[in-house]
Design a protein around this motif. Structure first.
Motif, PDB file in Angstrom:
ATOM      1  N   CYS A  98      -8.737   1.962  -1.357  1.00  0.00           N
ATOM      2  CA  CYS A  98      -8.116   0.885  -0.595  1.00  0.00           C
ATOM      3  C   CYS A  98      -7.569   1.433   0.726  1.00  0.00           C
ATOM      4  CB  CYS A  98      -7.017   0.251  -1.441  1.00  0.00           C
ATOM      5  SG  CYS A  98      -5.825  -0.718  -0.531  1.00  0.00           S
ATOM      6  N   LEU A  99      -6.860   2.558   0.632  1.00  0.00           N
ATOM      7  CA  LEU A  99      -6.282   3.110   1.861  1.00  0.00           C
ATOM      8  C   LEU A  99      -7.357   3.596   2.812  1.00  0.00           C
ATOM      9  CD1 LEU A  99      -3.005   4.825   0.755  1.00  0.00           C
ATOM     10  CD2 LEU A  99      -3.307   3.249   2.656  1.00  0.00           C
TER      11      LEU A  99
ATOM     12  N   ARG B  30       1.209  -0.749   6.618  1.00  0.00           N
ATOM     13  CA  ARG B  30       0.785   0.650   6.761  1.00  0.00           C
ATOM     14  C   ARG B  30      -0.204   0.822   7.898  1.00  0.00           C
ATOM     15  NH1 ARG B  30      -0.743   1.393   0.679  1.00  0.00           N
ATOM     16  NH2 ARG B  30      -1.320  -0.756   1.177  1.00  0.00           N
TER      17      ARG B  30
ATOM     18  N   ARG C  59      -8.638   0.630   4.517  1.00  0.00           N
ATOM     19  CA  ARG C  59      -7.642   0.117   5.458  1.00  0.00           C
ATOM     20  C   ARG C  59      -7.594   0.951   6.736  1.00  0.00           C
ATOM     21  NH1 ARG C  59      -3.303  -3.136   3.513  1.00  0.00           N
ATOM     22  NH2 ARG C  59      -3.740  -3.928   1.435  1.00  0.00           N
TER      23      ARG C  59
ATOM     24  N   CYS D   2       1.270  -1.483  -5.094  1.00  0.00           N
ATOM     25  CA  CYS D   2       0.434  -0.468  -5.745  1.00  0.00           C
ATOM     26  C   CYS D   2       0.953  -0.040  -7.099  1.00  0.00           C
ATOM     27  CB  CYS D   2       0.291   0.793  -4.868  1.00  0.00           C
ATOM     28  SG  CYS D   2      -0.545   0.472  -3.340  1.00  0.00           S
TER      29      CYS D   2
ATOM     30  N   CYS E 277      -6.280   3.005  -5.187  1.00  0.00           N
ATOM     31  CA  CYS E 277      -5.373   3.214  -4.057  1.00  0.00           C
ATOM     32  C   CYS E 277      -6.043   4.057  -2.965  1.00  0.00           C
ATOM     33  CB  CYS E 277      -4.102   3.929  -4.511  1.00  0.00           C
ATOM     34  SG  CYS E 277      -2.790   2.796  -4.938  1.00  0.00           S
TER      35      CYS E 277
ATOM     36  N   ASP F 127      -2.235  -0.419  -9.670  1.00  0.00           N
ATOM     37  CA  ASP F 127      -3.543   0.105  -9.267  1.00  0.00           C
ATOM     38  C   ASP F 127      -3.765   1.528  -9.739  1.00  0.00           C
ATOM     39  OD1 ASP F 127      -4.513  -2.076  -7.332  1.00  0.00           O
ATOM     40  OD2 ASP F 127      -2.477  -1.680  -6.671  1.00  0.00           O
TER      41      ASP F 127
HETATM   42 FE1  FES Z   1      -2.681   1.206  -3.393  1.00  0.00          FE
HETATM   43 FE2  FES Z   1      -4.051  -0.244  -1.542  1.00  0.00          FE
HETATM   44  S1  FES Z   1      -3.986  -0.519  -3.713  1.00  0.00           S
HETATM   45  S2  FES Z   1      -3.054   1.647  -1.341  1.00  0.00           S
END
Ligand code: FES
Ligand code: 5AD
Length: 349
Positions: free
Chosen positions: A324-325, A281, A328, A313, A321, A316
């Protein structure tokens, strides 16, 4: 090669032969050149913002039997579920608190959810969250159904065309599914006033570079607001279980080509991309994508919405999520924003 990319950058379109040539012959160096251009265009329209969509997978019942898909009706091993209206509203509530301002209601083509039921759900979400966009992703319907959903407040509709080539379409679907009907749905949706998303799988069985070139020309003709693409990933309970997966490199290259072809477009870096590579991603964003779609479905049902194997995911919580995103995206210099995230230059709604 670079001349062709420069030409696409200038003209936002190539001939079918030119697209095909690029798709067949790209190298890592050419990809990097394409991604630089794609980011330049992306930054011009959207800066370093990344839009988020909260994905609510509300039913995995489906009357269709697409050969690639894990929730096809012939898959007896799929454990079926439906969310109630209240379940859906709970997902929205959690999502709203996390900063989501778009809810994507996605499901199989489930006849239990009549038009009246869908209208009722749309109304409920829009009444509770008037500042949010509702996106539907529930497959092929007739014009009047699409109109009723729109009148109830739905803002956007996602319907991947899967492949623009009719012969290729017939290799991915049973005969009773018509590529012409599917494309007509997309034109109907646009005419009604939805912000429309189409899309396709990269590396699906029997796909050629010519088919992908035709997909690019279809995008140019339809002028969608959104385009969802991801690698094909084999699902072990489907007829395509032994087929090879689409590649990261080609999916990223297609993302770059789409950004140059439709400069304003909303382009998700999809869960499938995150599934074939741990940094898929992030790489998608760096190739020109500007949207991510974390899962808001209740954890109890996530593993049941298995369109393909090893989907990420599924264990989670929504908050994990989102965080985490966010982390990221930050790690590559981009910011997840709290907004509806409408398409910048095409006003269609
Ligand atoms: Fe779902 Fe990373 S845990 S986007
Ligand atoms: N691999 C990758 N993508 C898939 N989809 C369905 N099955 C698979 C698979 N095995 C995609 C289709 C569909 C979207 C919801 O998910 O493109 O439109």
């Amino acid at each position: 090669m670079r001349e062709l990319i420069d030409k696409l950058y200038e003209n936002t379109v190539l001939s079918k032969e030119e697209y095909r040539y690029l798709i067949e012959n790209f190298s890592p160096e050419v990809s990097e050149y394409l991604f630089e251009k794609a980011r330049e265009i992306r930054h011009r329209y959207y800066g370093h913002d990344v839009y988020v969509r909260g994905l609510i997978e509300f039913t995995n019942y489906c009357k269709n039997d697409c050969y690639y898909c894990g929730i096809r009706c012939s898959n007896r091993n799929a454990e079926r579920y439906r969310l109630s209206k209240d379940d859906i509203l709970l997902c929205c509530r959690e999502g709203y608190a996390l900063g989501f301002r778009t809810f994507v209601l996605q499901g199989g083509e489930d006849t239990y959810f009549t038009d009246d039921k869908i209208v009722d759900i749309i109304r409920a979400v829009k009444t509770n969250y008037p500042d949010c966009a509702v996106t539907l992703s529930i497959g092929e319907k007739e014009h009047d159904s699409y109109q009723a959903f729109f009148d109830a407040g739905a803002d956007r509709y996602l319907l991947r065309h899967e492949t623009a080539n009719n012969n290729h379409y017939a290799k991915l679907h049973p005969e009773k599914l018509s590529p012409v009907h599917r494309k007509n749905c997309l034109y109907d949706l646009k005419k009604i006033g939805y912000q429309v998303g189409c899309g396709f799988m990269v590396g699906s069985p029997y796909q050629t570079s010519e088919h992908l070139a035709e997909d690019m020309l279809f995008l140019k003709a339809l002028q969608p607001h959104m385009v969802g693409i991801g690698p094909f990933i084999a699902q072990h309970d489907t007829p395509f279980k032994n087929m090879s997966n689409g590649t990261l490199a080609l999916t990223l290259f297609m993302l770059g080509l789409i950004r140059l072809t439709l400069p304003y477009v909303l382009l998700p870096s999809t869960t499938a991309l995150g599934t074939i590579h741990p940094l898929g991603r992030e790489k998608g964003i760096l190739a020109g994508a500007n949207v991510v779609m974390p899962n808001l479905s209740p954890v109890a049902v996530r593993k049941k919405y298995m369109l393909y194997d090893n989907k990420i995911c599924t264990g989670d919580e929504a908050a994990e999520c989102k965080n985490c995103l966010q982390a990221r995206m930050k790690s590559i210099g981009y910011n997840v924003v709290t907004s509806r995230g409408d398409c910048k230059t095409m006003h269609n709604a």
